[in-house]
Design a protein around this motif. Structure first.
Motif, mmCIF file in Angstrom:
data_model
loop_
_atom_site.group_PDB
_atom_site.id
_atom_site.type_symbol
_atom_site.label_atom_id
_atom_site.label_comp_id
_atom_site.label_asym_id
_atom_site.label_seq_id
_atom_site.Cartn_x
_atom_site.Cartn_y
_atom_site.Cartn_z
ATOM 1 N N ILE A 7 6.031 0.078 35.614
ATOM 2 C CA ILE A 7 6.153 1.299 34.822
ATOM 3 C C ILE A 7 7.305 1.069 33.854
ATOM 4 O O ILE A 7 8.445 0.878 34.290
ATOM 5 C CB ILE A 7 6.463 2.524 35.706
ATOM 6 N N ARG A 48 8.368 13.758 36.451
ATOM 7 C CA ARG A 48 7.502 13.429 37.591
ATOM 8 C C ARG A 48 7.524 11.929 37.882
ATOM 9 O O ARG A 48 7.584 11.513 39.039
ATOM 10 C CB ARG A 48 6.075 13.880 37.328
ATOM 11 N N LEU A 49 7.444 11.127 36.818
ATOM 12 C CA LEU A 49 7.524 9.676 37.003
ATOM 13 C C LEU A 49 8.851 9.268 37.632
ATOM 14 O O LEU A 49 8.897 8.418 38.520
ATOM 15 C CB LEU A 49 7.360 8.957 35.668
ATOM 16 N N GLU A 50 9.916 9.899 37.169
ATOM 17 C CA GLU A 50 11.245 9.585 37.703
ATOM 18 C C GLU A 50 11.328 9.934 39.188
ATOM 19 O O GLU A 50 11.839 9.146 39.983
ATOM 20 C CB GLU A 50 12.318 10.327 36.923
ATOM 21 N N TYR A 52 8.903 10.127 41.382
ATOM 22 C CA TYR A 52 8.062 9.201 42.140
ATOM 23 C C TYR A 52 8.740 7.841 42.290
ATOM 24 O O TYR A 52 8.830 7.302 43.392
ATOM 25 C CB TYR A 52 6.702 9.051 41.457
ATOM 26 N N LEU A 64 12.795 4.830 29.656
ATOM 27 C CA LEU A 64 11.949 5.932 30.070
ATOM 28 C C LEU A 64 12.055 7.043 29.056
ATOM 29 O O LEU A 64 11.121 7.647 28.667
ATOM 30 C CB LEU A 64 12.345 6.443 31.451
#
Length: 64
Positions: A7, A48-50, A52, A64
């Protein structure tokens, strides 16, 4: 992550012990811009990515 893909914006070798210190400022700027445009979808996706990745032990960086 389950497919072994990376990612972008996570896992930089310089920030293995914690998040990139520049994130504090960039988070604020991203939220300010989103508020100005009344569009928080990209901020919400990034958050949300952070969450996870952090749960998996991967620290975010300013990409990011």
């Amino acid at each position: 992550l389950s497919r072994g893909r990376r990612i972008p914006g996570f896992g930089h070798r310089l920030y293995k012990k914690g998040p990139d210190p520049r994130l504090k400022v960039l988070r604020r700027l991203a939220r300010d811009l989103a508020a100005e445009r009344e569009d928080f979808r990209w901020v919400e996706i990034a958050e949300r990515l952070e969450e996870y990745a952090t749960a998996k032990g991967i620290s975010p960086n300013t990409d990011l």
